[in-house]
Design a protein around this motif. Structure first.
Motif, mmCIF file in Angstrom:
data_model
loop_
_atom_site.group_PDB
_atom_site.id
_atom_site.type_symbol
_atom_site.label_atom_id
_atom_site.label_comp_id
_atom_site.label_asym_id
_atom_site.label_seq_id
_atom_site.Cartn_x
_atom_site.Cartn_y
_atom_site.Cartn_z
ATOM 1 N N VAL A 107 0.810 -1.191 -0.085
ATOM 2 C CA VAL A 107 0.037 -0.002 0.120
ATOM 3 C C VAL A 107 0.976 1.056 0.018
ATOM 4 O O VAL A 107 1.945 1.065 0.875
ATOM 5 N N ARG A 127 -2.419 -0.172 -4.663
ATOM 6 C CA ARG A 127 -3.440 0.282 -3.888
ATOM 7 C C ARG A 127 -2.881 1.222 -3.118
ATOM 8 O O ARG A 127 -1.833 1.633 -2.703
ATOM 9 N N HIS A 177 -9.822 4.229 -2.334
ATOM 10 C CA HIS A 177 -9.660 2.802 -1.720
ATOM 11 C C HIS A 177 -9.788 2.974 -0.299
ATOM 12 O O HIS A 177 -10.360 2.427 0.353
ATOM 13 N N ALA A 392 -5.524 -5.951 -0.692
ATOM 14 C CA ALA A 392 -4.786 -6.169 -1.934
ATOM 15 C C ALA A 392 -3.823 -7.510 -2.018
ATOM 16 O O ALA A 392 -3.857 -7.854 -3.376
#
Length: 399
Positions: A107, A127, A177, A392
């Motif tokens: 991330v 992400r 997200h 993810a």
């Protein structure tokens, strides 16, 4: 174990909230790294062992990044974008790409004003989460400025064509997200947006190194105590305002003791003065535990840190998001607003008396404190990021 890459501008107020979140993730066994144009600043705030990937980018106060004096309103906002935020994104992008390829994050956690993090993550198919370190964007900051809002949208579209995925559609200020907002609707007001991916976590206050030494023994328990601070980026504009504060506070020295942060050392106060303690920097968080009111520039971090302690405010916004944040404080009933460029000692003193003695302002500050502490802060933010990383990983395994 997951890997989180924090992308931040070289601005103390934007790094500090992320520091507490990063510390929580590290304590839970995750890998954390940073991308910033000022690695020494990140290591000073996050600790000397922080893994920081250098990128290019203008640093505030450096040559070529000095803001012209006197800019206010829409002109100041356009200057911030045109001469700082957009060039910063272009400059950061190559370093962000290199860091992402080397660190391989699950991330990317990108500050709301570090657009390169969002657009590079989008282009690499990663992400990404937004770290919203100011709530001004959620309070109608561009209401009444339709031409400015249109210019911003066009500028972000052009920026995406240069460093992002041209087919992308997400606004790089707001991740689809996960959007972490370091405030709560109790301060932001009725315009606070609601959606499943938006989480109000309140202030993130943990994980910072201890501040410089402070003469705690000089604080007088018999008097109300007031902190005056203009943050870390306003030393060049604060001399007149701090002088007015000094006059107002000296007139109340029989009942009020002041602590003034004076990084530019513009106030002629003897070092041993017991009525007004003036220092180039102060340990703000522990100091706020002992304050009865705060006079400040309405910087988002300072406002939230004061209200975390239930301390009412006198706000004197200077530029950027500060007028919006000041409006939030006043609308919530937690403080009084004065005009930074014009207020004199008499008006400042009256505003300070109101903040110190009006029960309604103190009750509003306490109400926001309750909401902030229930929101979870850095711990809640870290948990939301872990959940995003798990999603993810699941999607990657499903492909």
């Amino acid at each position: 174990m997951s890997a989180f890459l924090f992308v931040v501008p070289p601005l103390t107020g934007h790094i500090n909230p992320a520091v507490g979140v990063a510390a929580r993730l590290t304590a839970r066994g995750h890998r954390v790294a940073w991308v910033c144009a000022d690695p020494p600043l990140v290591r000073r705030l996050a600790g000397p062992d922080a893994e920081v990937h250098r990128c290019a980018g203008p640093v505030p106060g450096a040559e070529g990044v000095v803001r012209p004096p006197g800019l206010r309103g829409a002109e100041a906002l356009k200057f911030l974008w045109e001469w700082y935020l957009l060039p910063l994104a272009d400059a950061m992008a190559p370093g962000v790409r290199a860091a992402a390829r080397e660190f391989r994050p699950d991330v990317v956690v990108t500050d709301q004003q570090a657009f390169a993090g969002a657009l590079v993550a989008e282009r690499l198919g990663l992400r990404w989460a937004t770290s919203a370190t100011t709530s001004a964007e959620f309070s109608g900051a561009y209401d009444g400025l339709p031409k400015v809002a249109e210019w911003l949208r066009g500028s972000l579209t052009a920026l995406r064509s240069r460093i992002g995925d041209p087919s992308g559609t997400a606004d790089p200020r707001f991740s689809p997200h996960l959007l972490l907002i370091f405030s709560t609707p109790e301060l932001i007001g009725p315009q606070a947006p609601l959606a499943p991916h938006i989480h109000y976590v309140g202030p993130s206050l943990g994980g910072r190194p201890a501040g410089p030494g402070f003469p705690w023994q000089r604080l007088d328990r018999g008097r109300a105590k007031v902190l005056v601070t203009l943050g870390t980026a306003n030393a060049d504009t604060g001399a007149r305002f701090l002088a007015a504060c000094l006059t107002a506070l000296r007139e109340r020295a029989d009942r009020v003791q002041a602590v003034i942060a004076d990084p530019a050392r513009v106030l002629p106060v003897p070092p041993g003065d017991r009525d007004v303690l003036v220092l180039p920097s102060v340990p703000q968080l522990p100091l706020l535990e002992r304050m009865d009111a705060v006079v400040c520039h309405a910087g988002h971090n300072t406002v939230c840190e004061a209200l975390w302690h239930g301390v009412p405010l006198v706000v004197a916004p200077i530029r950027d998001d500060q007028p919006v944040v000041a409006g939030q404080v006043v609308d919530a009933g937690a403080g009084v607003r004065v005009r930074f460029g014009r207020v004199g000692a008499d008006r400042l003193g009256a505003a300070l008396d109101t903040a110190l003695h009006d029960r309604a302002h103190r009750a509003a500050a306490v109400r926001i404190r309750t909401a902030f502490r229930a929101a979870g802060g850095a711990q809640a933010a870290a948990a939301h990021l872990e959940h995003l990383a798990d999603r993810a990983d699941f999607e990657a395994e499903s492909r």
